[in-house]
Write an enzyme that holds these catalytic residues in place. Sequence first.
Site, PDB file in Angstrom:
ATOM      1  N   ARG A  21      54.031  18.102  21.211  1.00  0.00           N
ATOM      2  CA  ARG A  21      53.392  18.213  20.081  1.00  0.00           C
ATOM      3  C   ARG A  21      53.181  19.397  19.317  1.00  0.00           C
ATOM      4  NH1 ARG A  21      51.282  15.872  24.999  1.00  0.00           N
ATOM      5  NH2 ARG A  21      51.018  13.341  24.810  1.00  0.00           N
ATOM      6  N   ASP A  76      44.455   9.531  27.329  1.00  0.00           N
ATOM      7  CA  ASP A  76      44.995  10.290  28.685  1.00  0.00           C
ATOM      8  C   ASP A  76      44.340   9.599  29.633  1.00  0.00           C
ATOM      9  OD1 ASP A  76      46.563  11.832  27.048  1.00  0.00           O
ATOM     10  OD2 ASP A  76      44.823  13.393  26.889  1.00  0.00           O
ATOM     11  N   ARG A  92      45.672   6.117  30.471  1.00  0.00           N
ATOM     12  CA  ARG A  92      46.779   6.393  31.269  1.00  0.00           C
ATOM     13  C   ARG A  92      46.567   6.568  32.709  1.00  0.00           C
ATOM     14  NH1 ARG A  92      49.543   9.328  26.106  1.00  0.00           N
ATOM     15  NH2 ARG A  92      50.531   7.480  25.171  1.00  0.00           N
ATOM     16  N   HIS A 137      45.208  18.169  24.351  1.00  0.00           N
ATOM     17  CA  HIS A 137      46.062  17.004  24.640  1.00  0.00           C
ATOM     18  C   HIS A 137      47.511  17.619  24.739  1.00  0.00           C
ATOM     19  CE1 HIS A 137      47.428  12.933  24.176  1.00  0.00           C
ATOM     20  NE2 HIS A 137      47.974  13.178  22.989  1.00  0.00           N
TER      21      HIS A 137
HETATM   22  O1  TXD Z   1      46.441  11.013  21.476  1.00  0.00           O
HETATM   23  C1  TXD Z   1      46.635  11.028  20.441  1.00  0.00           C
HETATM   24  N1  TXD Z   1      45.578  11.961  19.728  1.00  0.00           N
HETATM   25  C2  TXD Z   1      47.906  10.555  19.706  1.00  0.00           C
HETATM   26  C3  TXD Z   1      48.478  11.232  18.450  1.00  0.00           C
HETATM   27  C4  TXD Z   1      48.424   9.525  20.199  1.00  0.00           C
HETATM   28  C5  TXD Z   1      49.615   8.954  19.536  1.00  0.00           C
HETATM   29  C6  TXD Z   1      50.188   9.155  18.240  1.00  0.00           C
HETATM   30  N2  TXD Z   1      49.571  10.586  17.829  1.00  0.00           N
HETATM   31  C7  TXD Z   1      49.873  11.261  16.712  1.00  0.00           C
HETATM   32  O2  TXD Z   1      49.400  10.453  15.669  1.00  0.00           O
HETATM   33  C8  TXD Z   1      51.255  11.327  16.547  1.00  0.00           C
HETATM   34  O3  TXD Z   1      51.952  12.523  16.927  1.00  0.00           O
HETATM   35  C9  TXD Z   1      51.531  11.592  14.822  1.00  0.00           C
HETATM   36  O4  TXD Z   1      51.172  12.708  14.585  1.00  0.00           O
HETATM   37  C10 TXD Z   1      50.298  10.617  14.354  1.00  0.00           C
HETATM   38  C11 TXD Z   1      50.693   9.386  13.819  1.00  0.00           C
HETATM   39  O5  TXD Z   1      51.610   8.389  14.584  1.00  0.00           O
HETATM   40  P1  TXD Z   1      52.274   7.235  14.445  1.00  0.00           P
HETATM   41  O6  TXD Z   1      53.047   6.985  15.610  1.00  0.00           O
HETATM   42  O7  TXD Z   1      51.320   6.449  13.696  1.00  0.00           O
HETATM   43  O8  TXD Z   1      53.335   7.658  13.256  1.00  0.00           O
HETATM   44  P2  TXD Z   1      54.042   7.036  12.058  1.00  0.00           P
HETATM   45  O9  TXD Z   1      54.259   5.594  12.389  1.00  0.00           O
HETATM   46  O10 TXD Z   1      55.332   8.238  11.658  1.00  0.00           O
HETATM   47  O11 TXD Z   1      52.894   6.892  10.925  1.00  0.00           O
HETATM   48  C12 TXD Z   1      52.563   8.132  10.385  1.00  0.00           C
HETATM   49  C13 TXD Z   1      52.247   7.587   8.714  1.00  0.00           C
HETATM   50  C14 TXD Z   1      53.364   7.385   8.168  1.00  0.00           C
HETATM   51  O12 TXD Z   1      53.110   5.888   7.693  1.00  0.00           O
HETATM   52  C15 TXD Z   1      53.343   8.127   6.917  1.00  0.00           C
HETATM   53  O13 TXD Z   1      53.784   7.651   5.692  1.00  0.00           O
HETATM   54  C16 TXD Z   1      51.934   8.653   6.820  1.00  0.00           C
HETATM   55  O14 TXD Z   1      51.546   8.640   8.124  1.00  0.00           O
HETATM   56  N3  TXD Z   1      51.549   9.734   6.083  1.00  0.00           N
HETATM   57  C17 TXD Z   1      50.524   9.941   5.169  1.00  0.00           C
HETATM   58  N4  TXD Z   1      49.622   9.003   4.734  1.00  0.00           N
HETATM   59  C18 TXD Z   1      48.609   9.547   4.073  1.00  0.00           C
HETATM   60  N5  TXD Z   1      48.383  10.847   3.561  1.00  0.00           N
HETATM   61  C19 TXD Z   1      49.613  11.651   3.769  1.00  0.00           C
HETATM   62  N6  TXD Z   1      49.548  12.819   3.099  1.00  0.00           N
HETATM   63  C20 TXD Z   1      50.598  11.331   4.560  1.00  0.00           C
HETATM   64  N7  TXD Z   1      51.771  11.755   5.028  1.00  0.00           N
HETATM   65  C21 TXD Z   1      52.189  10.858   6.002  1.00  0.00           C
END
Ligand code: TXD
Length: 309
Positions: free
Chosen positions: A89, A149, A152, A176
């Site tokens: 992460r 967590d 899970r 996390h």
């Molecule tokens: O327990 C937890 N906190 C987590 C965290 C559990 C699962 C996922 N976790 C984290 O959430 C993961 O490591 C990522 O950092 C985020 C999002 O995960 P996701 O699986 O949803 O990633 P995606 O599918 O790649 O989606 C991210 C989206 C994508 O559509 C990008 O275009 C968008 O974020 N994005 C933005 N949106 C708005 N504004 C900005 N600047 C931007 N940059 C990227």
Amino acid sequence: MAKKKITVVGAGHVGATTAQLIAYKKLGHVCLVDVVEGIPQGKALDLTESAPLENFDSQVIGLNSYEETADSDIVVLTAGLARKPGMTREDLRDKNASIIKSVSQEVVKHSPDCFMIVVTNPLDTMTYVAKKYSGLAKNRIIGMAGVLDSTRFRSFIAMELGVSNEDVHATVLGLHGADMVPMPRFSSVAGIPLTELMSKEKIDELVERTKDGGAEIVRLLKTGSAYYAPASSVVNMVESIVLEKNRIVPAAAYLEGEYGLDGIFMGVPVLLNWKGVEKIIELPLTDEENEALQASAKAVRESMAQLSV
Ligand code: TXD
């Protein structure tokens, strides 16, 4: 009662699934925001077209900017990169920090009184960045990880004992990441302490699987990380706020002296309601548990020290 307005930033896997659950559970109107043109609009329209079948009347709109998110009650930040196999992460830190910085600034321009739930990884550090740049008070911002967590851990316990998930409670505190702190002593099945139901070896095995829970999914998916359980975890917190449930959940809260820690976000039990983080609960820890929590805090500080924003 007027419907709540809930903005979800990032229309990727976690964001879109969160929007879906919010709509299906009738928790409020949803604004889905992303930088990519068409994706939030397309997913919002697709969800809206499921409304007659799923029987919800709230609006779901897709956006590439923040004006129409104005006066949101709750804002969920999922924008940013997700892990691929072999990544930790922490490898996401620099890129996601600059995304969270700009997104949190934009959000509060239009919703200065929102309650913010940060999801983007590395979670504890990104929640700190979001607080710094949003300027939100500490009771108005929290990071989601402990609920995930813990769910899970709960599911692994339920599978192992062959009992209903409903009867299993589990607590996971700390950051996390690899240094998270599952707490068997504060986990139980139908009120029976987990430590009475399983051998130490079995508990240790489930604890290790919980710590590796995110990576296990990443290894299977290969192209991204988990999103069903993460979205359910976010919505569980949203529900607690919207329905004023006064639930006690583990989440990354801003600590000012609790557990002997100051100036960092990290997973602790919080009482969550419409006022936001009403209270941080301090559990009576053994020396060993406290040492594990302090090691977790050290890892959060190391991550914060390397922030470039
Ligand atoms: O327990 C937890 N906190 C987590 C965290 C559990 C699962 C996922 N976790 C984290 O959430 C993961 O490591 C990522 O950092 C985020 C999002 O995960 P996701 O699986 O949803 O990633 P995606 O599918 O790649 O989606 C991210 C989206 C994508 O559509 C990008 O275009 C968008 O974020 N994005 C933005 N949106 C708005 N504004 C900005 N600047 C931007 N940059 C990227």
